[in-house]
Design an enzyme around this catalytic site. Structure first.
Site, short mmCIF file in Angstrom:
data_model
loop_
_atom_site.label_atom_id
_atom_site.label_comp_id
_atom_site.label_asym_id
_atom_site.label_seq_id
_atom_site.Cartn_x
_atom_site.Cartn_y
_atom_site.Cartn_z
N GLY A 132 1.00 -1.00 0.12
CA GLY A 132 0.02 -0.28 0.02
C GLY A 132 0.77 1.72 -0.32
N GLU B 215 2.37 0.62 -11.69
CA GLU B 215 3.52 1.16 -10.77
C GLU B 215 3.51 2.34 -11.71
OE1 GLU B 215 4.40 -0.95 -8.76
OE2 GLU B 215 3.16 -2.58 -9.59
N THR C 247 1.96 5.84 -14.63
CA THR C 247 1.91 6.28 -15.71
C THR C 247 3.41 6.23 -16.52
OG1 THR C 247 2.27 8.19 -15.57
CG2 THR C 247 -0.27 7.57 -15.22
N ILE D 106 -6.60 -6.87 -37.00
CA ILE D 106 -6.88 -8.07 -37.63
C ILE D 106 -7.60 -9.09 -37.90
CG2 ILE D 106 -5.35 -10.14 -37.96
CD1 ILE D 106 -2.35 -8.60 -37.51
#
Length: 386
Positions: A128, A367, A369, A341
């Site tokens: 955290g 983790e 930007t 595709i």
């Protein structure tokens, strides 16, 4: 005699890759669509991965771990991501954040107490740092720990936490000094069941829906002094070092997504016929596949360079940021091209590229930007230029 390819896979890597593929085929792939629809967190899968040593890959064997290095770790994440990116995300968060923080900064008593349970996934780990109003501005965190005799009292909340609800143990960073002071935060280990520690809202997400993301709430939560990791005031500094490895984890996750999407698109382009020939023979599709394969290889080389340096104990702040930044952007691009595709089928849940497309986006956010990675890279470049 020809030299082997740069960063050629070792026998250990090949063994781990095959083990993960076999495991995923039996325990993940048959259920992933249902779990994704229901946003179900399959904790039983992680218990089984713990039995294989996948949840303690970087933990030395004398603490009950697998004792592998970063090449093996990256291989396991990428292979899991091909099967389901959100399973790989949870595995990576458990290994590189919670477990690795204790491995790097815990004392011997703390390591012996918690690492064996984390390595086998008897305990599922959480970590955290992020808060609702601060995000990457960790220096202004509002979760506060105050010393009271031989205990610390924590008040506040963390959000966007992987395993914030189901985690058995969490490493939590709380402010113990002045706002904005990089030496004013401390890392604590908090076990589930501790009075005052509860789970808040579980997020309903676009992608990575098998990986649990939730709030952790602390209300007069009392933590004994022996649960402090390292020195008081060093929590933020520790976190930045932990995130060096975390970036490699997300880069490997991105690599697995890109490889999975590419392999699905390549197979489809060879099987799908238009005008009496496979669509892979058309230049528009062939060039897409060529770009996808080239960018995947470039991302892999950046990741393996960072892994190699990490194994050697070198500082990898710039290299891990480069790997994470580039690989995450490649994952999004390759997943997007894979949908193109497949055409209309790529937009349907019957085919895997739809899920890769949704899951890939988190890699440019988790983790830190892509913009934050570029900031890290540019700062490292400025240091070298002085």
């Amino acid at each position: 005699m020809d030299s082997p390819p740069l960063f050629a896979e070792t026998e250990n890597q090949e063994m781990i890759a095959q083990t993960v593929r076999d495991f995923a085929k039996k325990h993940i792939t048959p259920f992933r669509d249902k779990w994704d629809d229901e946003q179900y967190f399959p904790i039983e899968v992680f218990k089984k991965l713990g039995e294989l040593g996948i949840m303690g890959m970087l933990v030395p064997d004398y603490y009950g771990g697998a004792g592998f290095g970063y090449f093996e770790y990256v291989t396991a994440i990428a292979e899991l991501a091909k099967a389901d990116p959100s399973i790989a995300l949870s595995m990576a968060a458990h290994n590189s954040l919670c477990t690795n923080h204790i491995l790097l900064f815990g004392n011997e008593s703390q390591k012996a107490r918690w690492l064996p349970k984390l390595a086998t996934c008897e305990y599922l780990g959480a970590w955290g740092l992020t808060e609702p109003n601060t995000g990457s501005d960790a220096g202004n965190m509002r979760t506060v720990a105050v010393k009271d005799g031989n205990e610390w009292i924590i008040n506040g909340a963390k959000n966007f936490i992987t395993h914030g609800k189901s985690g058995d143990i969490a490493v939590v960073i709380a402010r113990t000094g002045a706002v904005g002071d990089s030496h004013g935060m401390t890392a604590f280990v908090v076990e589930r069941g501790t009075k005052g520690f509860s789970a808040g809202k579980k997020e309903n997400k676009l992608g990575m829906r098998l990986s649990e993301t939730a709030e952790m709430v602390f209300t007069d939560c009392r933590i004994p002094e022996e649960n402090v990791l390292g020195e008081v005031g060093e929590g933020f500094i520790q976190s930045m070092k932990v995130l060096e490895g975390g970036r490699i984890s997300i880069a490997a996750l991105s690599l697995g997504i890109a490889e999975g999407a590419y392999e699905a698109a390549l197979a489809y382009a060879q099987e799908r016929h238009q005008f009496n020939k496979p669509i892979a023979s058309f230049q528009a599709i062939a060039f897409k596949l060529a770009d996808m394969a080239t960018e995947i290889d470039a991302a892999k080389l950046l990741i393996y360079r960072a892994a190699d340096m990490k194994n050697k104990g070198m500082k990898v702040n710039r290299e891990s940021a480069m790997a994470k930044y580039y690989a995450s952007e490649v994952a999004c691009k390759v997943a997007n091209e894979a949908v193109q595709i497949f055409g209309g089928y790529g937009y349907c849940k019957d085919f895997p590229v739809e899920k890769y497309y949704r899951d890939a986006k988190l890699c440019t956010i988790g983790e830190g930007t892509s913009e934050i990675q570029k900031l890290v890279i540019s700062r490292e470049l400025m240091k070298k230029s002085k």
